[in-house]
Design an enzyme around this catalytic site. Sequence first.
Site, PDB file in Angstrom:
ATOM      1  N   TYR A  20       0.824  -1.213   0.000  1.00 55.50           N
ATOM      2  CA  TYR A  20       0.000   0.000   0.000  1.00 55.50           C
ATOM      3  C   TYR A  20       0.857   1.261   0.000  1.00 55.50           C
ATOM      4  O   TYR A  20       0.639   2.164   0.803  1.00 55.50           O
ATOM      5  CB  TYR A  20      -0.949  -0.013   1.206  1.00 55.50           C
ATOM      6  CG  TYR A  20      -2.081  -1.010   1.034  1.00 55.50           C
ATOM      7  CD1 TYR A  20      -3.186  -0.691   0.256  1.00 55.50           C
ATOM      8  CD2 TYR A  20      -2.023  -2.268   1.607  1.00 55.50           C
ATOM      9  CE1 TYR A  20      -4.211  -1.591   0.059  1.00 55.50           C
ATOM     10  CE2 TYR A  20      -3.042  -3.192   1.418  1.00 55.50           C
ATOM     11  CZ  TYR A  20      -4.137  -2.843   0.642  1.00 55.50           C
ATOM     12  OH  TYR A  20      -5.151  -3.738   0.448  1.00 55.50           O
ATOM     13  N   TYR A 148     -12.282  -6.818   7.060  1.00 58.86           N
ATOM     14  CA  TYR A 148     -11.116  -6.932   6.174  1.00 58.86           C
ATOM     15  C   TYR A 148     -10.733  -8.406   6.076  1.00 58.86           C
ATOM     16  O   TYR A 148     -10.558  -9.073   7.103  1.00 58.86           O
ATOM     17  CB  TYR A 148      -9.923  -6.109   6.680  1.00 58.86           C
ATOM     18  CG  TYR A 148      -8.728  -6.250   5.773  1.00 58.86           C
ATOM     19  CD1 TYR A 148      -8.677  -5.583   4.551  1.00 58.86           C
ATOM     20  CD2 TYR A 148      -7.687  -7.114   6.091  1.00 58.86           C
ATOM     21  CE1 TYR A 148      -7.610  -5.744   3.679  1.00 58.86           C
ATOM     22  CE2 TYR A 148      -6.607  -7.289   5.227  1.00 58.86           C
ATOM     23  CZ  TYR A 148      -6.581  -6.601   4.023  1.00 58.86           C
ATOM     24  OH  TYR A 148      -5.524  -6.782   3.165  1.00 58.86           O
ATOM     25  N   ASP A 249     -13.075 -15.864  10.048  1.00 57.00           N
ATOM     26  CA  ASP A 249     -11.724 -15.484   9.601  1.00 57.00           C
ATOM     27  C   ASP A 249     -10.902 -15.170  10.849  1.00 57.00           C
ATOM     28  O   ASP A 249     -10.962 -14.068  11.383  1.00 57.00           O
ATOM     29  CB  ASP A 249     -11.818 -14.283   8.654  1.00 57.00           C
ATOM     30  CG  ASP A 249     -10.438 -13.798   8.203  1.00 57.00           C
ATOM     31  OD1 ASP A 249      -9.435 -14.278   8.759  1.00 57.00           O
ATOM     32  OD2 ASP A 249     -10.390 -12.938   7.310  1.00 57.00           O
ATOM     33  N   LYS A 278      -1.230 -15.747   9.372  1.00 57.63           N
ATOM     34  CA  LYS A 278      -0.371 -14.832  10.128  1.00 57.63           C
ATOM     35  C   LYS A 278       0.588 -15.519  11.089  1.00 57.63           C
ATOM     36  O   LYS A 278       1.693 -15.859  10.728  1.00 57.63           O
ATOM     37  CB  LYS A 278      -1.230 -13.801  10.844  1.00 57.63           C
ATOM     38  CG  LYS A 278      -1.820 -12.759   9.885  1.00 57.63           C
ATOM     39  CD  LYS A 278      -2.293 -11.549  10.616  1.00 57.63           C
ATOM     40  CE  LYS A 278      -2.917 -10.504   9.701  1.00 57.63           C
ATOM     41  NZ  LYS A 278      -1.931  -9.650   9.042  1.00 57.63           N
TER      42      LYS A 278
END
Length: 432
Positions: A20, A148, A249, A278
Amino acid sequence: MNKKHTELLDFDRQYVWHPYTSMSTPLPSYLVESANGVFINLASGEKLIDGMSSWWSVLHGYNHPKLNAALIEQSAKMSHVMFGGLTHQPAIDLCKTLIEITPIGLDRVFLSDSGSVAVEVAIKMALQYFHSKKQSQKHKLLTVKNGYHGDTFAAMSVCDPITGMHQIFDSVLMKNHFAPAPKAQLGEHWDESEMEELEQLFIQDHLEIAAFIIEPIVQGTGGMRFYHPNYLKACRLLCDKYDVLFIADEIATGLGRTGKLFACEWAEISPDIMCLGKTLTGGYMSLAATLCKAEIATTISEGEASCFMHGPTYMGNPLACALANASIDLLLNDNWQQKISLIEQQLQSQLLPLKESLRVEDTRVLGSIGVVETKQAVNVAKIQQRFVELGVWIRPFGKLIYIMPPLIITADELSQLISAIAYVLEDDECFN
Ligand SMILES: Cc1ncc(COP(=O)(O)O)c(C=O)c1O
């Protein structure tokens, strides 16, 4: 900074994409020489206390002797073999452990390479499940705003349409259904009427909805908000009532961060499909897993395609699986709850009071996650520079300064992280 370091950074600025980040006017990047324990060591000599766990991934600190040993031991046997037609103990051990420790009923495991891919796999499972049941009209997803779930296309289609950073792809994304974000926060009064709008969407659209997807308890990138467990409980009931699969999630929340091993445990629910990523390897390598109930796997396998239509090249990578086994072993055998609870208590006593600052809208803490929400957006380049000068690594975005340090952080080091946040709150230059 010597000449070699300057040349590296010049090349990086000109040729290397960062997450980003603009290539025309990039935010500065800091050159890292090494990382050890809770410290990230910059080439320019600064030693920074890590407040970010490298985006929720580093659990036991950097350069951990047990994780290093697992990596070396596995690399001497095999670093990789294809998973089509071959299998191996690191992957089998990992899947066995994941089935044991995740909420009841999740007993089939699909390994993949990253969080976004784990979400793609979850979505594909849901779609293929209903296709196999000759209900292909159930091909849409339902989710909540402020979510997200990653940067790949199906994942983007369930990120918040505004804050999800993906609006420019709107015309090519799957058109899914969005309910309002959960309102009642963890610890606040619960009012069942909060579920009315979501239930309305279930009533209206369930015939075309395959799955409901949500980040349990913590809406991360979409605002770092901790919502009420009763919301999650009610979602589970709605999914059952309207024949919709429930995808949790847990890519950010899984493996301890919230004070429970999995955030679903706050609501004592089992999803039909769960995504992990992660911190699965303790922050050493990219690895993700999508777990599902046996009935989903059986239905897919007995449907038209007679197999699940997915198979990444690096599926079940032995190095990553060996690391995941070592990291989960360390977590489960090392008083993880006590460590999280100590971090939580310190965040409560030292970070929550930052709410008194005129610049702060809200502060909140859950497990080892501490959040300071500011009234104005941060100036990322400036605030980052200040944090580095103060000897800490914290990477805020928007109006959110948040930390979730590795579990090995000491009380003194955590105090330094919190003091650095208190310091920047007084600095006008750090805010837009
Ligand atoms: C809840 C959640 N899901 C999915 C993802 C995507 O994971 P990855 O960046 O590994 O693709 C993230 C990453 O921040 C996340 O927080």
